[in-house]
Design a protein around this motif. Structure first.
Motif, mmCIF file in Angstrom:
data_model
loop_
_atom_site.group_PDB
_atom_site.id
_atom_site.type_symbol
_atom_site.label_atom_id
_atom_site.label_comp_id
_atom_site.label_asym_id
_atom_site.label_seq_id
_atom_site.Cartn_x
_atom_site.Cartn_y
_atom_site.Cartn_z
ATOM 1 N N CYS A 29 0.817 -1.219 0.000
ATOM 2 C CA CYS A 29 0.000 0.000 0.000
ATOM 3 C C CYS A 29 0.844 1.261 0.000
ATOM 4 C CB CYS A 29 -0.922 0.025 1.219
ATOM 5 S SG CYS A 29 -2.186 -1.234 1.160
ATOM 6 N N LYS A 30 2.148 1.142 0.242
ATOM 7 C CA LYS A 30 3.000 2.316 0.334
ATOM 8 C C LYS A 30 3.573 2.686 -1.029
ATOM 9 C CE LYS A 30 5.805 2.952 3.733
ATOM 10 N NZ LYS A 30 6.908 2.753 4.659
ATOM 11 N N GLY A 31 2.804 2.528 -2.094
ATOM 12 C CA GLY A 31 3.259 2.869 -3.433
ATOM 13 C C GLY A 31 3.264 4.371 -3.631
ATOM 14 N N ALA A 32 3.430 4.776 -4.869
ATOM 15 C CA ALA A 32 3.424 6.198 -5.209
ATOM 16 C C ALA A 32 2.051 6.798 -4.924
ATOM 17 C CB ALA A 32 3.773 6.349 -6.680
ATOM 18 N N PRO A 33 1.994 8.085 -4.596
ATOM 19 C CA PRO A 33 0.694 8.712 -4.347
ATOM 20 C C PRO A 33 -0.143 8.719 -5.619
ATOM 21 C CG PRO A 33 2.454 10.361 -4.333
ATOM 22 C CD PRO A 33 3.103 9.016 -4.436
ATOM 23 N N SER A 34 -1.450 8.746 -5.435
ATOM 24 C CA SER A 34 -2.390 8.751 -6.552
ATOM 25 C C SER A 34 -2.157 9.984 -7.420
ATOM 26 C CB SER A 34 -3.820 8.759 -6.010
ATOM 27 O OG SER A 34 -4.720 9.028 -7.031
ATOM 28 N N LYS A 35 -2.335 9.814 -8.736
ATOM 29 C CA LYS A 35 -2.192 10.950 -9.644
ATOM 30 C C LYS A 35 -3.448 11.816 -9.658
ATOM 31 C CE LYS A 35 1.155 8.758 -12.628
ATOM 32 N NZ LYS A 35 1.578 8.474 -13.980
ATOM 33 N N MET A 36 -4.556 11.281 -9.172
ATOM 34 C CA MET A 36 -5.826 12.007 -9.169
ATOM 35 C C MET A 36 -6.313 12.193 -7.730
ATOM 36 S SD MET A 36 -6.133 12.469 -12.385
ATOM 37 C CE MET A 36 -7.790 12.953 -12.794
ATOM 38 N N LEU A 37 -7.059 13.281 -7.512
ATOM 39 C CA LEU A 37 -7.596 13.588 -6.190
ATOM 40 C C LEU A 37 -9.091 13.901 -6.297
ATOM 41 C CD1 LEU A 37 -4.840 16.099 -5.019
ATOM 42 C CD2 LEU A 37 -5.109 13.737 -4.263
ATOM 43 N N ALA A 38 -9.835 13.580 -5.252
ATOM 44 C CA ALA A 38 -11.245 13.984 -5.176
ATOM 45 C C ALA A 38 -11.302 15.475 -4.843
ATOM 46 C CB ALA A 38 -11.969 13.181 -4.099
ATOM 47 N N ALA A 39 -12.249 16.174 -5.462
ATOM 48 C CA ALA A 39 -12.378 17.615 -5.235
ATOM 49 C C ALA A 39 -13.849 18.006 -5.184
ATOM 50 C CB ALA A 39 -11.682 18.393 -6.352
ATOM 51 N N PRO A 40 -14.272 18.725 -4.141
ATOM 52 C CA PRO A 40 -15.643 19.242 -4.107
ATOM 53 C C PRO A 40 -15.891 20.180 -5.289
ATOM 54 C CG PRO A 40 -14.579 19.503 -1.977
ATOM 55 C CD PRO A 40 -13.517 19.086 -2.945
ATOM 56 N N VAL A 78 -13.044 14.895 -9.835
ATOM 57 C CA VAL A 78 -11.695 14.346 -9.771
ATOM 58 C C VAL A 78 -10.772 15.308 -10.515
ATOM 59 C CG1 VAL A 78 -10.223 12.387 -10.404
ATOM 60 C CG2 VAL A 78 -12.582 11.997 -9.699
ATOM 61 N N VAL A 79 -9.644 15.640 -9.888
ATOM 62 C CA VAL A 79 -8.675 16.553 -10.509
ATOM 63 C C VAL A 79 -7.281 15.939 -10.429
ATOM 64 C CG1 VAL A 79 -10.038 18.599 -9.940
ATOM 65 C CG2 VAL A 79 -8.263 17.846 -8.366
ATOM 66 N N PRO A 80 -6.428 16.276 -11.383
ATOM 67 C CA PRO A 80 -5.049 15.788 -11.314
ATOM 68 C C PRO A 80 -4.293 16.443 -10.162
ATOM 69 C CG PRO A 80 -5.562 16.608 -13.519
ATOM 70 C CD PRO A 80 -6.697 16.989 -12.622
ATOM 71 N N ARG A 81 -3.486 15.661 -9.496
ATOM 72 C CA ARG A 81 -2.651 16.183 -8.410
ATOM 73 C C ARG A 81 -1.728 17.278 -8.953
ATOM 74 N NH1 ARG A 81 -1.268 14.143 -3.446
ATOM 75 N NH2 ARG A 81 -2.313 12.182 -3.871
ATOM 76 N N GLU A 82 -1.254 17.097 -10.190
ATOM 77 C CA GLU A 82 -0.352 18.068 -10.808
ATOM 78 C C GLU A 82 -0.966 18.581 -12.101
ATOM 79 O OE1 GLU A 82 3.676 16.732 -11.178
ATOM 80 O OE2 GLU A 82 3.635 15.783 -9.213
ATOM 81 N N TYR A 135 -2.168 25.572 -11.787
ATOM 82 C CA TYR A 135 -2.244 25.610 -10.330
ATOM 83 C C TYR A 135 -1.058 24.863 -9.751
ATOM 84 C CZ TYR A 135 -4.451 21.007 -11.091
ATOM 85 O OH TYR A 135 -4.730 19.729 -11.494
ATOM 86 N N ASP A 136 -0.650 25.275 -8.544
ATOM 87 C CA ASP A 136 0.437 24.600 -7.844
ATOM 88 C C ASP A 136 -0.106 23.573 -6.864
ATOM 89 O OD1 ASP A 136 2.466 26.089 -9.129
ATOM 90 O OD2 ASP A 136 2.107 27.762 -7.761
ATOM 91 N N VAL A 137 -1.173 23.967 -6.144
ATOM 92 C CA VAL A 137 -1.805 23.084 -5.164
ATOM 93 C C VAL A 137 -3.264 22.903 -5.591
ATOM 94 C CG1 VAL A 137 -2.442 22.773 -2.742
ATOM 95 C CG2 VAL A 137 -0.299 23.923 -3.323
ATOM 96 N N PRO A 138 -3.692 21.664 -5.859
ATOM 97 C CA PRO A 138 -5.086 21.476 -6.279
ATOM 98 C C PRO A 138 -6.056 21.761 -5.144
ATOM 99 C CG PRO A 138 -4.004 19.359 -5.984
ATOM 100 C CD PRO A 138 -2.959 20.410 -5.774
ATOM 101 N N GLY A 139 -7.248 22.225 -5.522
ATOM 102 C CA GLY A 139 -8.297 22.520 -4.549
ATOM 103 C C GLY A 139 -9.639 22.152 -5.128
ATOM 104 N N ASN A 140 -10.678 22.914 -4.760
ATOM 105 C CA ASN A 140 -12.031 22.677 -5.269
ATOM 106 C C ASN A 140 -12.097 22.919 -6.772
ATOM 107 O OD1 ASN A 140 -12.542 22.528 -2.550
ATOM 108 N ND2 ASN A 140 -14.180 24.019 -2.560
ATOM 109 N N LEU A 141 -13.035 22.217 -7.403
ATOM 110 C CA LEU A 141 -13.401 22.535 -8.786
ATOM 111 C C LEU A 141 -14.368 23.709 -8.698
ATOM 112 C CD1 LEU A 141 -13.987 19.049 -10.354
ATOM 113 C CD2 LEU A 141 -12.794 20.909 -11.477
ATOM 114 N N LYS A 142 -13.940 24.891 -9.146
ATOM 115 C CA LYS A 142 -14.767 26.096 -9.062
ATOM 116 C C LYS A 142 -15.197 26.481 -10.473
ATOM 117 C CE LYS A 142 -11.428 27.986 -6.518
ATOM 118 N NZ LYS A 142 -10.602 26.913 -6.024
#
Length: 181
Positions: A29-40, A78-82, A135-142
């Motif tokens: 489970c300690k693999g690379a972090p997910s490339k995608m993130l959940a975003a409100p 869902v948004v890309p981490r980068e 963006y540098d830090v992902p946040g909400n989908l606005k």
């Protein structure tokens, strides 16, 4: 006596096997972090129409009254981490151009079905694909709904009103008589 020693050794062996299996599962489970993130999903309606419903990349957003937004969120897109160049969003929405229009009601306060159909016949549906700014830090989908069916989307972790935010539009934007094509 030998039976209890055998049972004790056997249970210790089983415990060691369980510990080893648990460690292997945890290390997997300690693999690379997910490339995608959940975003409100949050919406901002800068127009005099109502946004009855909208989606951004198939994630639903809250309905928005005229000149309203930012208060309600829906979960989740869902948004890309980068951020990557060319990142886009597909926005679909239904617009009521006369949100204050009268709709008949029966003696119990229920909407008259025929009168509602008359009102809803004026709804319009739209779909656009828009660029998402860096963006540098992902946040909400606005999602910002602007006059002339223009839309802007941001994913940054900066709030509207902050000078670093890319879309600091007034909530009550003037609407032109004729929209450019």
């Amino acid at each position: 006596m030998s039976h209890s020693l055998t049972a004790s050794a056997s249970s210790k062996g089983i415990r060691w096997i369980l510990v080893l299996v648990s460690l292997m599962l945890l290390s997997a489970c300690k693999g690379a972090p997910s490339k995608m993130l959940a975003a409100p999903v949050t919406g901002y309606n800068h127009t005099s129409a109502a946004i009855n419903r909208f989606t951004v990349n198939d994630a639903g957003g809250p309905n928005l009254g005229p000149h309203q937004g930012g208060g309600k969120q829906s979960c989740c897109g869902v948004v890309p981490r980068e951020w990557t160049p060319g990142l886009r969003a597909i926005v679909e929405w239904e617009k009521d151009p006369d949100p204050g229009g009268y709709i008949k009601r029966d003696q119990y306060g229920q909407l008259d079905a025929q009168d509602y159909k008359r009102h809803a016949a004026n709804y319009s549906r739209h779909k656009v694909t828009v660029e998402i700014p860096q963006y540098d830090v992902p946040g909400n989908l606005k999602v910002h709904f602007l006059p002339c069916n223009q839309v802007r989307v941001s994913v940054d972790n900066v709030k509207p009103g902050d000078p670093r935010y890319p879309y600091n539009f007034p909530m009550n934007m003037p609407e032109p008589k004729v929209c450019p094509d």
